[in-house]
Scaffold this motif. Structure first.
Motif, PDB file in Angstrom:
ATOM      1  N   THR A 175      -1.947   0.314   7.702  1.00 26.61           N
ATOM      2  CA  THR A 175      -0.541  -0.099   7.784  1.00 26.61           C
ATOM      3  C   THR A 175       0.378   0.934   7.161  1.00 26.61           C
ATOM      4  N   LEU A 176      -0.026   1.499   6.045  1.00 27.01           N
ATOM      5  CA  LEU A 176       0.829   2.454   5.340  1.00 27.01           C
ATOM      6  C   LEU A 176       0.755   3.872   5.901  1.00 27.01           C
ATOM      7  N   ASP A 177      -0.289   4.172   6.656  1.00 23.17           N
ATOM      8  CA  ASP A 177      -0.479   5.523   7.181  1.00 23.17           C
ATOM      9  C   ASP A 177       0.653   5.906   8.132  1.00 23.17           C
ATOM     10  N   GLY A 178       1.448   6.875   7.735  1.00 23.73           N
ATOM     11  CA  GLY A 178       2.515   7.391   8.577  1.00 23.73           C
ATOM     12  C   GLY A 178       3.712   6.475   8.740  1.00 23.73           C
ATOM     13  N   ILE A 179       3.807   5.438   7.929  1.00 23.82           N
ATOM     14  CA  ILE A 179       4.928   4.511   8.067  1.00 23.82           C
ATOM     15  C   ILE A 179       6.245   5.223   7.729  1.00 23.82           C
ATOM     16  N   ASP A 180       7.272   4.905   8.470  1.00 25.62           N
ATOM     17  CA  ASP A 180       8.612   5.421   8.189  1.00 25.62           C
ATOM     18  C   ASP A 180       9.020   4.904   6.810  1.00 25.62           C
ATOM     19  N   PRO A 181       9.355   5.773   5.870  1.00 30.16           N
ATOM     20  CA  PRO A 181       9.712   5.319   4.517  1.00 30.16           C
ATOM     21  C   PRO A 181      10.799   4.252   4.501  1.00 30.16           C
ATOM     22  N   ASP A 182      11.738   4.325   5.433  1.00 30.60           N
ATOM     23  CA  ASP A 182      12.798   3.314   5.485  1.00 30.60           C
ATOM     24  C   ASP A 182      12.250   1.935   5.866  1.00 30.60           C
ATOM     25  N   ASP A 183      11.154   1.900   6.604  1.00 28.46           N
ATOM     26  CA  ASP A 183      10.587   0.628   7.037  1.00 28.46           C
ATOM     27  C   ASP A 183       9.859  -0.117   5.917  1.00 28.46           C
ATOM     28  N   LEU A 184       9.515   0.570   4.849  1.00 25.95           N
ATOM     29  CA  LEU A 184       8.820  -0.096   3.751  1.00 25.95           C
ATOM     30  C   LEU A 184       9.665  -1.189   3.115  1.00 25.95           C
ATOM     31  N   ALA A 185      10.949  -0.953   2.977  1.00 21.45           N
ATOM     32  CA  ALA A 185      11.828  -1.903   2.282  1.00 21.45           C
ATOM     33  C   ALA A 185      12.758  -2.643   3.235  1.00 21.45           C
ATOM     34  N   ARG A 186      12.537  -2.492   4.539  1.00 19.56           N
ATOM     35  CA  ARG A 186      13.415  -3.143   5.518  1.00 19.56           C
ATOM     36  C   ARG A 186      12.764  -4.437   6.006  1.00 19.56           C
ATOM     37  N   PRO A 187      13.414  -5.575   5.745  1.00 22.83           N
ATOM     38  CA  PRO A 187      12.837  -6.833   6.245  1.00 22.83           C
ATOM     39  C   PRO A 187      13.053  -6.953   7.754  1.00 22.83           C
ATOM     40  N   PRO A 188      12.131  -7.604   8.452  1.00 23.75           N
ATOM     41  CA  PRO A 188      12.315  -7.759   9.897  1.00 23.75           C
ATOM     42  C   PRO A 188      13.450  -8.729  10.237  1.00 23.75           C
ATOM     43  N   ALA A 189      13.819  -9.575   9.303  1.00 23.07           N
ATOM     44  CA  ALA A 189      14.952 -10.503   9.453  1.00 23.07           C
ATOM     45  C   ALA A 189      15.450 -10.816   8.051  1.00 23.07           C
ATOM     46  N   GLU A 190      16.685 -11.224   7.957  1.00 28.62           N
ATOM     47  CA  GLU A 190      17.274 -11.509   6.649  1.00 28.62           C
ATOM     48  C   GLU A 190      16.433 -12.550   5.885  1.00 28.62           C
ATOM     49  N   GLY A 191      16.151 -12.215   4.623  1.00 32.11           N
ATOM     50  CA  GLY A 191      15.436 -13.139   3.757  1.00 32.11           C
ATOM     51  C   GLY A 191      13.932 -13.156   3.909  1.00 32.11           C
ATOM     52  N   THR A 192      13.371 -12.223   4.702  1.00 36.35           N
ATOM     53  CA  THR A 192      11.923 -12.206   4.906  1.00 36.35           C
ATOM     54  C   THR A 192      11.265 -11.116   4.065  1.00 36.35           C
ATOM     55  N   ASN A 193       9.950 -11.148   4.010  1.00 35.38           N
ATOM     56  CA  ASN A 193       9.193 -10.196   3.207  1.00 35.38           C
ATOM     57  C   ASN A 193       9.135  -8.824   3.862  1.00 35.38           C
TER      58      ASN A 193
END
Length: 169
Positions: A21-39
């Motif tokens: 999951t972490l391999d090559g992930i866009d750094p911005d995507d690590l802290a971006r929730p898929p919807a407001e209030g989600t993990n």
């Protein structure tokens, strides 16, 4: 195969899902929730490692890697060192931000400690009660299976969130 070997395999599967999951992930995507209030991916990975660290340290009467090896300081989160993320609000989830290498480093340290603990476990040890506050009391075997199950769910959630974010662009 001994039960401890099967349990070690289960924890290894958690590690592999997180690595992928972490391999090559866009750094911005690590802290971006898929919807407001989600993990977020960062919170899910941090949380699963914290739970594994906390629960196994308790079960084996050992120090948590989080504090003993300085990971709490490296992450620099404004959280109590005992916090595992259970019951976090969306604001607390959003506050857990870390780069992939730090998240993976902590998980690797927790995995190494887990492997160390399991290397000495016999089948008879799995019947030892580690938490008598439940009815029936929780044995070491049940606690380990519970942590694997919880961790695999969160690892799968992190992979799913990564996919959602990638698809959304």
């Amino acid at each position: 195969m001994l039960a401890a070997e099967a349990l070690a395999d289960g924890f290894g599967r958690v590690r592999e899902v997180v690595r992928s999951t972490l391999d090559g992930i866009d750094p911005d995507d690590l802290a971006r929730p898929p919807a407001e209030g989600t993990n977020t991916v960062a919170w899910l990975v941090w949380h699963l490692a914290r739970v594994q660290d906390d629960h196994l340290a308790d079960a084996f009467d050992a120090d948590q890697v989080w504090v003993a090896e300085g990971w709490a300081d490296r992450f620099g989160l404004a959280l109590d060192p005992a916090d595992t993320g259970y019951g976090h609000t969306p604001e607390q989830v959003a506050a857990v931000q870390a780069p992939a290498d730090l998240l993976l480093g902590y998980l690797e340290a927790v995995h190494a400690r887990t492997t160390e603990h399991l290397s000495a476990v016999t089948d008879a040890d799995l019947d030892r009660v580690v938490d008598s506050s439940y009815d029936p009391p929780v044995t070491l075997g049940v606690r380990l299976v519970s942590v694997i199950g919880d961790d695999l769910q969160h690892a799968g959630q992190a992979a799913y969130v990564r996919g959602l974010l990638a698809a959304a662009g």
